[in-house]
Design a protein around this motif. Sequence first.
Motif, PDB file in Angstrom:
ATOM      1  N   ILE A 199       0.834  -1.216   0.000  1.00 62.76           N
ATOM      2  CA  ILE A 199       0.000   0.000   0.000  1.00 62.76           C
ATOM      3  C   ILE A 199       0.865   1.261   0.000  1.00 62.76           C
ATOM      4  O   ILE A 199       0.566   2.237  -0.705  1.00 62.76           O
ATOM      5  CB  ILE A 199      -0.935  -0.020   1.239  1.00 62.76           C
ATOM      6  N   GLY A 200       1.958   1.243   0.758  1.00 63.29           N
ATOM      7  CA  GLY A 200       2.820   2.426   0.838  1.00 63.29           C
ATOM      8  C   GLY A 200       3.471   2.742  -0.498  1.00 63.29           C
ATOM      9  O   GLY A 200       3.493   3.906  -0.928  1.00 63.29           O
ATOM     10  N   ALA A 201       3.977   1.722  -1.172  1.00 67.16           N
ATOM     11  CA  ALA A 201       4.627   1.946  -2.476  1.00 67.16           C
ATOM     12  C   ALA A 201       3.596   2.416  -3.497  1.00 67.16           C
ATOM     13  O   ALA A 201       3.859   3.343  -4.292  1.00 67.16           O
ATOM     14  CB  ALA A 201       5.311   0.657  -2.948  1.00 67.16           C
ATOM     15  N   ALA A 202       2.410   1.808  -3.489  1.00 65.45           N
ATOM     16  CA  ALA A 202       1.357   2.214  -4.440  1.00 65.45           C
ATOM     17  C   ALA A 202       0.936   3.663  -4.170  1.00 65.45           C
ATOM     18  O   ALA A 202       0.688   4.440  -5.104  1.00 65.45           O
ATOM     19  CB  ALA A 202       0.158   1.274  -4.313  1.00 65.45           C
ATOM     20  N   THR A 203       0.879   4.030  -2.901  1.00 58.69           N
ATOM     21  CA  THR A 203       0.490   5.408  -2.539  1.00 58.69           C
ATOM     22  C   THR A 203       1.551   6.397  -3.023  1.00 58.69           C
ATOM     23  O   THR A 203       1.231   7.478  -3.537  1.00 58.69           O
ATOM     24  CB  THR A 203       0.269   5.502  -1.005  1.00 58.69           C
ATOM     25  N   ALA A 204       2.814   6.007  -2.883  1.00 55.17           N
ATOM     26  CA  ALA A 204       3.894   6.879  -3.371  1.00 55.17           C
ATOM     27  C   ALA A 204       3.760   7.095  -4.886  1.00 55.17           C
ATOM     28  O   ALA A 204       3.857   8.226  -5.380  1.00 55.17           O
ATOM     29  CB  ALA A 204       5.244   6.254  -3.044  1.00 55.17           C
ATOM     30  N   ARG A 205       3.512   6.019  -5.606  1.00 58.28           N
ATOM     31  CA  ARG A 205       3.373   6.137  -7.071  1.00 58.28           C
ATOM     32  C   ARG A 205       2.163   7.011  -7.429  1.00 58.28           C
ATOM     33  O   ARG A 205       2.245   7.876  -8.286  1.00 58.28           O
ATOM     34  CB  ARG A 205       3.213   4.759  -7.713  1.00 58.28           C
ATOM     35  N   ARG A 206       1.033   6.765  -6.748  1.00 60.71           N
ATOM     36  CA  ARG A 206      -0.200   7.494  -7.079  1.00 60.71           C
ATOM     37  C   ARG A 206      -0.041   8.990  -6.823  1.00 60.71           C
ATOM     38  O   ARG A 206      -0.410   9.820  -7.646  1.00 60.71           O
ATOM     39  CB  ARG A 206      -1.359   6.913  -6.253  1.00 60.71           C
ATOM     40  N   PHE A 207       0.519   9.358  -5.671  1.00 57.92           N
ATOM     41  CA  PHE A 207       0.676  10.785  -5.356  1.00 57.92           C
ATOM     42  C   PHE A 207       1.731  11.423  -6.258  1.00 57.92           C
ATOM     43  O   PHE A 207       1.609  12.584  -6.629  1.00 57.92           O
ATOM     44  CB  PHE A 207       1.009  10.985  -3.862  1.00 57.92           C
ATOM     45  N   SER A 208       2.751  10.665  -6.621  1.00 57.75           N
ATOM     46  CA  SER A 208       3.760  11.194  -7.535  1.00 57.75           C
ATOM     47  C   SER A 208       3.119  11.512  -8.891  1.00 57.75           C
ATOM     48  O   SER A 208       3.307  12.603  -9.445  1.00 57.75           O
ATOM     49  CB  SER A 208       4.889  10.168  -7.673  1.00 57.75           C
ATOM     50  N   GLN A 209       2.307  10.562  -9.384  1.00 53.24           N
ATOM     51  CA  GLN A 209       1.600  10.801 -10.655  1.00 53.24           C
ATOM     52  C   GLN A 209       0.691  12.023 -10.560  1.00 53.24           C
ATOM     53  O   GLN A 209       0.468  12.729 -11.539  1.00 53.24           O
ATOM     54  CB  GLN A 209       0.724   9.598 -11.024  1.00 53.24           C
TER      55      GLN A 209
ATOM     56  N   GLY B  92       1.264  14.696  -8.978  1.00 54.71           N
ATOM     57  CA  GLY B  92       2.017  15.951  -8.920  1.00 54.71           C
ATOM     58  C   GLY B  92       2.537  16.339  -7.546  1.00 54.71           C
ATOM     59  O   GLY B  92       2.912  17.491  -7.332  1.00 54.71           O
ATOM     60  N   TYR B  93       2.553  15.406  -6.615  1.00 57.24           N
ATOM     61  CA  TYR B  93       3.093  15.696  -5.277  1.00 57.24           C
ATOM     62  C   TYR B  93       4.585  15.382  -5.233  1.00 57.24           C
ATOM     63  O   TYR B  93       5.070  14.517  -5.960  1.00 57.24           O
ATOM     64  CB  TYR B  93       2.418  14.820  -4.219  1.00 57.24           C
ATOM     65  N   ARG B  94       5.306  16.060  -4.335  1.00 55.87           N
ATOM     66  CA  ARG B  94       6.663  15.635  -3.970  1.00 55.87           C
ATOM     67  C   ARG B  94       6.504  14.563  -2.908  1.00 55.87           C
ATOM     68  O   ARG B  94       5.738  14.755  -1.950  1.00 55.87           O
ATOM     69  CB  ARG B  94       7.455  16.800  -3.386  1.00 55.87           C
ATOM     70  N   VAL B  95       7.228  13.468  -3.086  1.00 58.17           N
ATOM     71  CA  VAL B  95       6.983  12.297  -2.245  1.00 58.17           C
ATOM     72  C   VAL B  95       8.236  11.930  -1.454  1.00 58.17           C
ATOM     73  O   VAL B  95       9.309  11.748  -2.036  1.00 58.17           O
ATOM     74  CB  VAL B  95       6.554  11.102  -3.139  1.00 58.17           C
ATOM     75  N   ILE B  96       8.078  11.803  -0.132  1.00 58.82           N
ATOM     76  CA  ILE B  96       9.169  11.289   0.711  1.00 58.82           C
ATOM     77  C   ILE B  96       8.792   9.860   1.086  1.00 58.82           C
ATOM     78  O   ILE B  96       7.742   9.629   1.708  1.00 58.82           O
ATOM     79  CB  ILE B  96       9.353  12.142   1.978  1.00 58.82           C
ATOM     80  N   ILE B  97       9.628   8.928   0.656  1.00 58.01           N
ATOM     81  CA  ILE B  97       9.342   7.518   0.928  1.00 58.01           C
ATOM     82  C   ILE B  97      10.253   7.035   2.053  1.00 58.01           C
ATOM     83  O   ILE B  97      11.431   7.381   2.105  1.00 58.01           O
ATOM     84  CB  ILE B  97       9.504   6.646  -0.353  1.00 58.01           C
ATOM     85  N   THR B  98       9.695   6.238   2.954  1.00 58.04           N
ATOM     86  CA  THR B  98      10.487   5.741   4.075  1.00 58.04           C
ATOM     87  C   THR B  98      10.255   4.243   4.264  1.00 58.04           C
ATOM     88  O   THR B  98       9.266   3.703   3.785  1.00 58.04           O
ATOM     89  CB  THR B  98      10.153   6.483   5.393  1.00 58.04           C
ATOM     90  N   GLY B  99      11.178   3.617   4.970  1.00 56.28           N
ATOM     91  CA  GLY B  99      11.101   2.180   5.221  1.00 56.28           C
ATOM     92  C   GLY B  99      12.494   1.710   5.607  1.00 56.28           C
ATOM     93  O   GLY B  99      13.430   2.514   5.649  1.00 56.28           O
ATOM     94  N   ARG B 100      12.608   0.420   5.880  1.00 53.69           N
ATOM     95  CA  ARG B 100      13.920  -0.088   6.297  1.00 53.69           C
ATOM     96  C   ARG B 100      14.730  -0.642   5.136  1.00 53.69           C
ATOM     97  O   ARG B 100      15.945  -0.663   5.179  1.00 53.69           O
ATOM     98  CB  ARG B 100      13.743  -1.178   7.362  1.00 53.69           C
ATOM     99  N   SER B 101      14.068  -1.104   4.084  1.00 55.79           N
ATOM    100  CA  SER B 101      14.791  -1.758   2.991  1.00 55.79           C
ATOM    101  C   SER B 101      15.393  -0.720   2.046  1.00 55.79           C
ATOM    102  O   SER B 101      14.698  -0.123   1.217  1.00 55.79           O
ATOM    103  CB  SER B 101      13.841  -2.675   2.211  1.00 55.79           C
ATOM    104  N   MET B 102      16.716  -0.510   2.183  1.00 58.10           N
ATOM    105  CA  MET B 102      17.393   0.513   1.384  1.00 58.10           C
ATOM    106  C   MET B 102      17.301   0.197  -0.102  1.00 58.10           C
ATOM    107  O   MET B 102      17.095   1.088  -0.925  1.00 58.10           O
ATOM    108  CB  MET B 102      18.863   0.602   1.832  1.00 58.10           C
ATOM    109  N   SER B 103      17.427  -1.094  -0.462  1.00 54.76           N
ATOM    110  CA  SER B 103      17.434  -1.429  -1.895  1.00 54.76           C
ATOM    111  C   SER B 103      16.077  -1.120  -2.525  1.00 54.76           C
ATOM    112  O   SER B 103      15.989  -0.554  -3.619  1.00 54.76           O
ATOM    113  CB  SER B 103      17.805  -2.896  -2.107  1.00 54.76           C
ATOM    114  N   ARG B 104      14.983  -1.424  -1.800  1.00 50.46           N
ATOM    115  CA  ARG B 104      13.658  -1.146  -2.379  1.00 50.46           C
ATOM    116  C   ARG B 104      13.359   0.351  -2.399  1.00 50.46           C
ATOM    117  O   ARG B 104      12.735   0.855  -3.319  1.00 50.46           O
ATOM    118  CB  ARG B 104      12.583  -1.930  -1.617  1.00 50.46           C
TER     119      ARG B 104
END
Length: 248
Positions: free
Chosen positions: A13-23, A25-37
Amino acid sequence: MKTIIITGATSGIGAATARRFSQAGYRVIITGRSMSRLTALQKELGATCKALPFDVRDAEAAGRALKSLPADWQEIDILVNNAGLALGLEPEYEGSLQDWETMIDTNIKGLLIMTRLIVPKMVARGEGHIINIGSVAGDTAYRNGAVYCATKAAVQSLTDGLRIDLVETPIRVSLLKPGLVETNFSQTRFHGDQQRAANVYKGITPLTADDIADAALYCAQAPAHVQIAEMLVLATNQANGYTIHREG
Ligand code: NDP
Ligand code: 8X3
């Protein structure tokens, strides 16, 4: 350009939300523990995305990460408290103390840490929106899921309390409560048992992470005088946390 921060944006849900808000026109700050993802998603979303790796259970790390943002990214308009998990499916008298601690620390205390760090600045600026990801599981407990359900019931209370505490401000507080969404959620719950995870979604068309991202965007894009206090989003063949019709 508005800025949104999403916890647990490395998956589901978090990744999908980041994509949706980016599309949108929002600036998106993504957070989590997995650096590679985080790095992969940041590359995909480009210059209007920043990645902050930290564990929401660690208040100092979260505070340091937020301070590391460039000055023009410090004014956060929307906080999506999404990071969370279920671990195990066992009777309350048999579950793992360690799993319980992880769920309580992440789903409840992590949400509180992020709220405490970000909301005072929204209050000072007189604008902002907090979208907490609760669950249908917070409405009523289901068999073998009491501790996870309790954490999501806590998210309901904390969201209601925050809305009350901010009532004299223009800041909106929304609770988004999904039902069955096919993400990594069940793989995490069953400690990587893919077959058991797949069975959760067997015989039903579950929600997708994009469905929930759409709902979050709807909450955010409602006019400023409209506060979507709560939204329960279920799969069509799900009636509540424990009533699910499956074909076959
Ligand atoms: P996923 O497992 O796909 O995503 C969970 C996210 O939470 C990951 O990005 C993970 O990132 C992050 N996360 C977990 N622990 C921590 C931590 N300690 N610090 C920082 N980030 C953390 O599951 P979903 O997308 O389904 O879950 C997202 C939210 O939605 C959760 O709060 C869940 O309870 C809720 N929900 C899910 C439903 C479902 O059916 N899937 C239904 C209702 C609510 P990383 O591992 O990189 O740290
Ligand atoms: C996740 C939905 O029903 O698997 O919160 O607990 S459920």
